[in-house]
Scaffold this motif. Structure first.
Motif, mmCIF file in Angstrom:
data_model
loop_
_atom_site.group_PDB
_atom_site.id
_atom_site.type_symbol
_atom_site.label_atom_id
_atom_site.label_comp_id
_atom_site.label_asym_id
_atom_site.label_seq_id
_atom_site.Cartn_x
_atom_site.Cartn_y
_atom_site.Cartn_z
ATOM 1 N N GLN A 246 -11.027 1.442 -1.523
ATOM 2 C CA GLN A 246 -10.327 2.528 -0.523
ATOM 3 C C GLN A 246 -8.974 3.099 -1.515
ATOM 4 N N ARG A 247 -8.615 4.316 -1.236
ATOM 5 C CA ARG A 247 -7.653 5.027 -1.950
ATOM 6 C C ARG A 247 -6.794 5.406 -1.273
ATOM 7 N N ILE A 248 -5.512 5.516 -1.922
ATOM 8 C CA ILE A 248 -4.312 6.274 -1.054
ATOM 9 C C ILE A 248 -4.054 7.385 -2.057
ATOM 10 N N MET A 249 -4.295 8.618 -1.630
ATOM 11 C CA MET A 249 -4.276 9.960 -2.638
ATOM 12 C C MET A 249 -2.660 10.208 -2.282
ATOM 13 N N LEU A 250 -1.855 10.309 -3.281
ATOM 14 C CA LEU A 250 -0.546 10.695 -3.174
ATOM 15 C C LEU A 250 -0.346 12.206 -3.585
ATOM 16 N N PRO A 251 0.515 12.778 -3.214
ATOM 17 C CA PRO A 251 1.113 14.108 -3.569
ATOM 18 C C PRO A 251 1.897 14.032 -4.994
ATOM 19 N N GLU A 252 1.735 15.486 -5.424
ATOM 20 C CA GLU A 252 2.309 15.700 -6.919
ATOM 21 C C GLU A 252 3.768 15.360 -6.718
ATOM 22 N N GLU A 253 4.559 16.118 -5.621
ATOM 23 C CA GLU A 253 5.936 16.054 -5.383
ATOM 24 C C GLU A 253 6.307 14.841 -4.267
ATOM 25 N N PRO B 253 5.975 11.366 -4.131
ATOM 26 C CA PRO B 253 5.003 10.465 -3.849
ATOM 27 C C PRO B 253 5.587 9.264 -3.269
ATOM 28 N N PHE B 254 6.736 8.892 -3.596
ATOM 29 C CA PHE B 254 7.297 7.463 -3.061
ATOM 30 C C PHE B 254 7.368 7.589 -1.357
ATOM 31 N N ALA B 255 7.825 8.924 -0.784
ATOM 32 C CA ALA B 255 7.952 8.967 0.517
ATOM 33 C C ALA B 255 6.718 8.990 1.233
ATOM 34 N N ALA B 256 5.543 9.565 0.583
ATOM 35 C CA ALA B 256 4.324 9.553 1.151
ATOM 36 C C ALA B 256 3.623 8.155 1.221
ATOM 37 N N LEU B 257 4.019 7.437 0.118
ATOM 38 C CA LEU B 257 3.551 5.839 0.086
ATOM 39 C C LEU B 257 4.325 5.177 1.119
ATOM 40 N N ALA B 258 5.318 5.449 1.214
ATOM 41 C CA ALA B 258 6.285 4.699 2.320
ATOM 42 C C ALA B 258 5.494 4.870 3.809
ATOM 43 N N GLN B 259 5.289 6.307 4.131
ATOM 44 C CA GLN B 259 4.557 6.703 5.272
ATOM 45 C C GLN B 259 3.406 6.025 5.551
ATOM 46 N N VAL B 260 2.473 5.724 4.524
ATOM 47 C CA VAL B 260 0.977 4.979 4.615
ATOM 48 C C VAL B 260 1.435 3.723 4.694
ATOM 49 N N ILE B 261 2.349 3.161 4.239
ATOM 50 C CA ILE B 261 2.514 1.633 4.532
ATOM 51 C C ILE B 261 3.338 1.531 5.879
ATOM 52 N N MET C 138 -2.771 12.009 1.310
ATOM 53 C CA MET C 138 -1.442 12.377 1.567
ATOM 54 C C MET C 138 -0.935 13.593 0.741
ATOM 55 N N ARG C 139 -1.940 14.277 0.142
ATOM 56 C CA ARG C 139 -1.525 15.348 -0.854
ATOM 57 C C ARG C 139 -0.828 16.400 -0.012
ATOM 58 N N ASN C 140 -1.004 16.534 1.242
ATOM 59 C CA ASN C 140 -0.359 17.453 1.977
ATOM 60 C C ASN C 140 0.382 16.550 3.391
ATOM 61 N N PRO C 141 1.640 16.262 2.715
ATOM 62 C CA PRO C 141 2.441 15.067 3.636
ATOM 63 C C PRO C 141 2.428 15.561 5.094
ATOM 64 N N ASN C 142 2.279 16.764 5.298
ATOM 65 C CA ASN C 142 2.603 17.260 6.729
ATOM 66 C C ASN C 142 1.438 17.142 7.604
ATOM 67 N N ARG C 143 0.070 16.953 6.704
ATOM 68 C CA ARG C 143 -0.916 17.073 7.326
ATOM 69 C C ARG C 143 -1.892 15.684 6.927
ATOM 70 N N PRO C 144 -1.446 14.489 7.036
ATOM 71 C CA PRO C 144 -2.483 13.232 6.583
ATOM 72 C C PRO C 144 -3.770 13.338 6.975
ATOM 73 N N THR C 145 -4.723 13.146 6.029
ATOM 74 C CA THR C 145 -5.987 13.103 6.349
ATOM 75 C C THR C 145 -6.548 11.825 6.067
#
Length: 320
Positions: free
Chosen positions: A261-268, A270-278, A296-303
């Protein structure tokens, strides 16, 4: 005028005349007898000569006095030394005596170094230090090139800083500030341990040699170790499943979990996106499902990317 006065003044005149007559008679008698007349003695002139006067005037000049008192004696000594040193035998004698005295002084027991002590380094690093800075004991402390030895020791990757000195008792003391490995980097040269600043510490033959260290990979990962460590710390709720973190395109990170499994974080941010996945995982066990990747490369549209089996099952259920 009184007659007695004239007679009184006449007497000295007569006496003077008789004296001159007597002197003239004496000269005539000496001339007739063949005796030479004694030369007339001139009185001494108290005035200095021309040379003495010029010398006295010159001595009153401050520069002349300084030269005569300081420069001339030194010049005379130097001239004597130069004449003596012009002889090759004299120079050889002085050189031999200097070398002998220097050797006797440097080899005195109080200047001899007999041991090396390495503090602050692991056993492997201490062995490397003894290898790059070999010393044949006993040796005089004057024969030790401490700056060169320090440069050789600090050239080791595992050494952050070092200090070299000779302490009492004839001991060569080497104090080491060793780099602490923080991650294992899978790079072009294989596995290498890096510290928190991304500086190389040592190579690693197998991943299981240091299972306590997180694994990072990808091009440019060694230049962003601090960010990788921050993300891994933020992923502490998933740490039992984290297998490593990969740098993608030298811009962003992918956190790799077990089961591929992978969690794909955005360039800008990334900590907020990771917290959202958790948060998703804790609320709905997102990562326990048949999910291959959380994009999560597009935090407004998780896929979510699911496996082939999950897609087939989803289609079957949708068809029913």
């Amino acid at each position: 005028m009184h007659p007695l006065d004239s007679m009184h003044y006449a007497k000295p005149a007569q006496a003077g005349g008789s004296a001159r007559v007597s002197e003239a008679v004496a000269r005539v008698i000496r001339a007739r007898s063949g005796q030479a007349e004694a030369p007339e003695v001139k009185p001494r002139d108290p005035a200095p000569s021309r040379a003495a006067y010029k010398m006295n005037r010159l001595w009153l000049t401050p520069s002349f006095r300084f030269a005569m008192r300081r420069i001339v004696p030194v010049a005379a000594v130097l001239a004597v030394v130069g004449v003596w040193a012009a002889n090759e035998d004299n120079r050889s004698y002085v050189s031999d005596q200097y070398v002998m005295m220097k050797s006797e002084l440097q080899n005195r027991p109080e200047f001899m170094v007999k041991l090396m002590a390495v503090d602050g380094a692991s056993e492997d690093l201490a062995a490397d230090i003894r290898e790059v800075a070999p010393v044949d004991f006993p040796i005089s402390s004057f024969d030790l090139d401490l700056p060169a030895m320090l440069e050789q020791i600090e050239s080791l990757d595992a050494v952050a800083s070092a200090g070299v000195r000779v302490r009492a008792g004839g001991i060569l003391q080497i104090d080491i500030n060793e780099r602490v490995p923080a991650v294992v980097w899978r790079g072009p040269q294989g596995l290498e341990m890096l510290d928190a600043d991304g500086h190389r510490v040592a190579s690693l033959s197998a991943r299981m040699d240091r299972p306590d260290l997180p694994l990072i990979a990808g091009e440019g990962a060694e230049r962003a170790v601090d960010e990788a460590l921050g993300l891994l710390e933020s992923a502490s709720p998933l740490m039992n499943r984290v297998r490593g973190i990969v740098r993608v395109g030298e811009r962003r990170w992918d956190i790799v979990l077990d089961d591929a499994q992978r969690i794909m974080l955005p360039e800008e941010n990334p900590f907020a996106a990771l917290a959202q996945v958790i948060a998703f995982d804790q609320a709905q066990d997102l990562l326990e499902r048949d999910v291959r990747a959380v994009d999560m490369r597009n935090p407004n549209r998780p896929t979510l990317r699911i496996s082939e089996a999950a897609r087939d099952e989803f289609r079957r259920i949708k068809g029913l």
